[in-house]
Design a protein around this motif. Structure first.
Motif, PDB file in Angstrom:
ATOM      1  N   GLY A  20       0.560  -1.071  -0.019  1.00  0.00           N
ATOM      2  CA  GLY A  20      -0.652  -0.086  -0.184  1.00  0.00           C
ATOM      3  C   GLY A  20       1.010   1.488  -0.186  1.00  0.00           C
ATOM      4  O   GLY A  20       0.328   2.217  -0.730  1.00  0.00           O
ATOM      5  N   ARG A  60      -4.773  -0.989   2.630  1.00  0.00           N
ATOM      6  CA  ARG A  60      -4.790   0.088   2.754  1.00  0.00           C
ATOM      7  C   ARG A  60      -5.011   1.399   3.308  1.00  0.00           C
ATOM      8  O   ARG A  60      -4.886   2.532   3.436  1.00  0.00           O
ATOM      9  CB  ARG A  60      -6.941   0.651   3.047  1.00  0.00           C
ATOM     10  N   ASP A 117      -8.919   7.287   8.126  1.00  0.00           N
ATOM     11  CA  ASP A 117      -9.476   7.021   6.833  1.00  0.00           C
ATOM     12  C   ASP A 117      -9.084   8.723   6.693  1.00  0.00           C
ATOM     13  O   ASP A 117      -9.079   9.336   6.007  1.00  0.00           O
ATOM     14  CB  ASP A 117     -10.262   6.135   6.602  1.00  0.00           C
TER      15      ASP A 117
END
Ligand code: FES
Length: 579
Positions: A70, A235, A344
């Motif tokens: 990632g 992620r 996030d």
């Protein structure tokens, strides 16, 4: 090689055209990386607690590889480094004794290394707290990935999780389980890498990390070794690059409302009492005021919403399937701050969603799974600076109780006498274990869940009021008052209790009291002797600086303010402990 020219510790070091950068790139190129791999990229450290001495974290080597993918995909350069790793079943005297040492290792490596951000890979109980404490103090952008729970075991045809161990061990103690059964049990203790597969300390800390915004929303419950966890890791690698480029530090993410929301989540899932200690330590690192009175108010206004073991019956994978922590945050609604950033870097509000199943493991505030106040913060004459009790796992008929003390001085005394036929104990007694606090036990061993004496066990007694300055496993249950502060080893009132003294526990008034006249206690205190304990090395540092449970057992000099918290400075007898 001299380090006199190495003047920068951020990733810009590797883009420097001068001697500093050339040497730094040159050393990395020696590992097989190309100049393009290295220069002009954000550099992301991966602090990995993988260790063969820590089976719970055994899946983190693979997780690190996915994180790296990632990071590279987002244009960064991943550089993995090892940290101290602490396994609950292996390290002695306790993992909490070494938590602060690990946090110092993490903090100094993050600060000293030429990295712009860091991904923290942890799992077993103290590893995530230590990683976060270090990252909070280092101040560079950070995100965590938890190891994830291991697969379920099987016992006599039924799924077995960690909290099922304790009754089986009691069966062995009372002679019910034979040698063949005992060997069969050993083969089923762990069926794969990953953390304990209930809402014990490890998963509770993973949930806290998610709620704080230090790991991805929806990431804490995915199983170890699953495709889902690999995806979460990848992620996270992408997102840490963005967080690093934005220069978003932990202090920009974790504010007072984040700590409050995290504790509400602990109460809503009936999580581990160990979380209280770690949250108080986080607050100290970040310079955010947090104490028992704030936690008590939060607990008393947070319903028990998630039916999950050990406080409930559900399995972690069922909670995950029902929507996990984003669904819990949705159900908590205006009790939490959904405008805060999640892991996030979007507001939590954008990640929450109702539970996927009506009547599943995640309830609502209108139809909770249990009453408010899953974690009780109590105080009284036996615990002037407070104590903790997991009310969601306590027996309702013991929540208001007076009983006579049966006192044990340390673990050896407990082991040698608890099953003695001569022990003057009945079902109404209050079992007291002392000398097992932050200093006395060298890190509060998880022995507060005192076993029921074998004679009473045979009579069908399954719970008693128990009091100690120790901790207990997040997988244990019962009416157990823990983290009594100040501890006995520094002269707290617990040191003054004698066999037969009446002790009153009243959950409704948040009280734990020693019902002995003040004059008698003063007489006993005058006789109390606190002997100096010779120490060197880390033990000397620990004994000289560890704080009491009510302020998180961190070292005083590691707090944001660098000074002792009130609970530590008022500790009687403290200086006599270091010889
Ligand atoms: Fe490591 Fe439970 S023993 S997570």
């Amino acid at each position: 090689m001299s380090q006199e020219h190495i003047s920068r510790v951020g990733g810009e070091l590797f883009s420097d055209p001068g001697p500093d950068g050339t040497l730094a790139r040159g050393f990395l190129r020696g590992t097989g990386l190309t100049r393009d791999d290295i220069a002009d990229r954000p550099v992301i450290g991966i602090a990995n607690t993988w260790s063969e001495l820590n089976p719970c974290n055994g899946g983190l080597r693979d997780v690190a590889e996915h994180v790296k993918r990632g990071i590279v995909a987002a244009g960064g350069l991943p550089l993995e480094f090892p940290t101290i790793s602490l396994a609950e079943p292996f390290v002695r005297p306790t993992s909490l004794y070494l938590r602060n040492l690990m946090a110092m290792d993490v903090e100094e490596m993050i600060r000293a290394s030429p990295i712009d951000g860091v991904v923290l890979l942890g799992g077993c109980d103290k590893t995530i707290p230590a990683l976060l404490m270090g990252a909070f103090s280092a101040g560079k952008p950070a995100l965590a990935v938890a190891a994830g729970p291991r697969p379920l075991s099987c016992w006599r045809g039924e799924p077995m999780t960690v909290e099922n161990f304790w009754p089986i061990i009691d069966e062995r103690r009372s002679g019910v389980l034979d040698d063949a059964g005992w060997r069969e049990f050993e083969s089923q203790v762990s069926c794969g890498v990953g953390t304990c597969n209930v809402m014990g300390t490890a998963t509770t800390m993973a949930v806290i990390t998610e709620v704080l915004g230090m790991s991805l929303p929806g990431s804490s419950l995915a199983g170890a070794g699953t495709e889902e966890r690999s995806g979460i890791a990848e992620r996270t690698g992408r997102l840490i690059v963005a967080r690093a480029l934005a220069g978003r530090s932990p202090a920009d993410i974790v504010d007072a409302s984040a700590l409050h929301d995290a504790f509400r989540a602990v109460c809503a899932v009936g999580g581990s009492t160990n979380a209280v200690i770690h949250l108080l330590a986080f607050a100290g690192r970040l310079g955010i005021p947090l104490d028992a009175s704030v936690l008590r108010e939060l607990s008393e206004t947070t319903p028990f919403l998630v039916d999950v073991r050990p406080s409930g019956e559900g399995f972690l994978h069922e909670v995950e399937a029902d929507g996990g922590i984003p669904a819990l945050m949705h159900q908590l609604g205006d009790l939490v701050n959904l405008d805060r950033l999640a892991g996030d870097d979007r507001p939590w509000r954008e990640s929450v969603a109702p539970p996927r199943r009506d009547g599943g493991t995640i309830g609502s505030r209108a139809e909770p799974k249990g009453p408010v106040g899953a974690i009780g913060l109590v105080s009284g004459t036996l615990a002037p600076d407070g104590a903790v009790v997991k009310l969601s796992a306590a027996s309702p008929d013991l929540l208001s109780h007076i009983g006579r003390a049966v006192v044990f001085d340390g673990v050896e005394d407990l082991r040698s006498r608890i099953d003695s036929p001569d022990l003057g104990v009945d079902a109404s007694s209050v079992l007291v274990l002392r000398g097992v606090g932050p200093i006395g036990g060298s890190g509060m061993p998880e022995v507060g869940h005192l076993p029921i004496p074998a004679r009473l066990l045979a009579e069908g007694v399954t719970d008693m009021v128990r009091v100690s300055d120790a901790r207990m496993s997040g997988t244990a249950s019962g009416t157990v008052i823990l983290h009594v502060a100040p501890e006995a080893a520094v002269g707290g009132p617990l040191a003054l209790v004698r066999d037969g003294d009446p002790i009153r526990f009243d959950a409704a008034s948040n009280r734990i009291d020693l019902l002995v006249p003040d004059e008698e206690l003063a007489r006993r205190r005058a006789e109390l002797r606190i002997e100096p304990v010779p120490s060197r090395g880390y033990e000397r540092l620990y004994r000289g600086h560890v704080q009491q449970a009510d302020t998180g057992c961190d070292f005083d000099f590691l707090r944001a303010d660098g000074v002792s918290a009130p609970g530590a400075s008022r500790t009687p007898g403290r200086t006599e402990q270091t010889a």
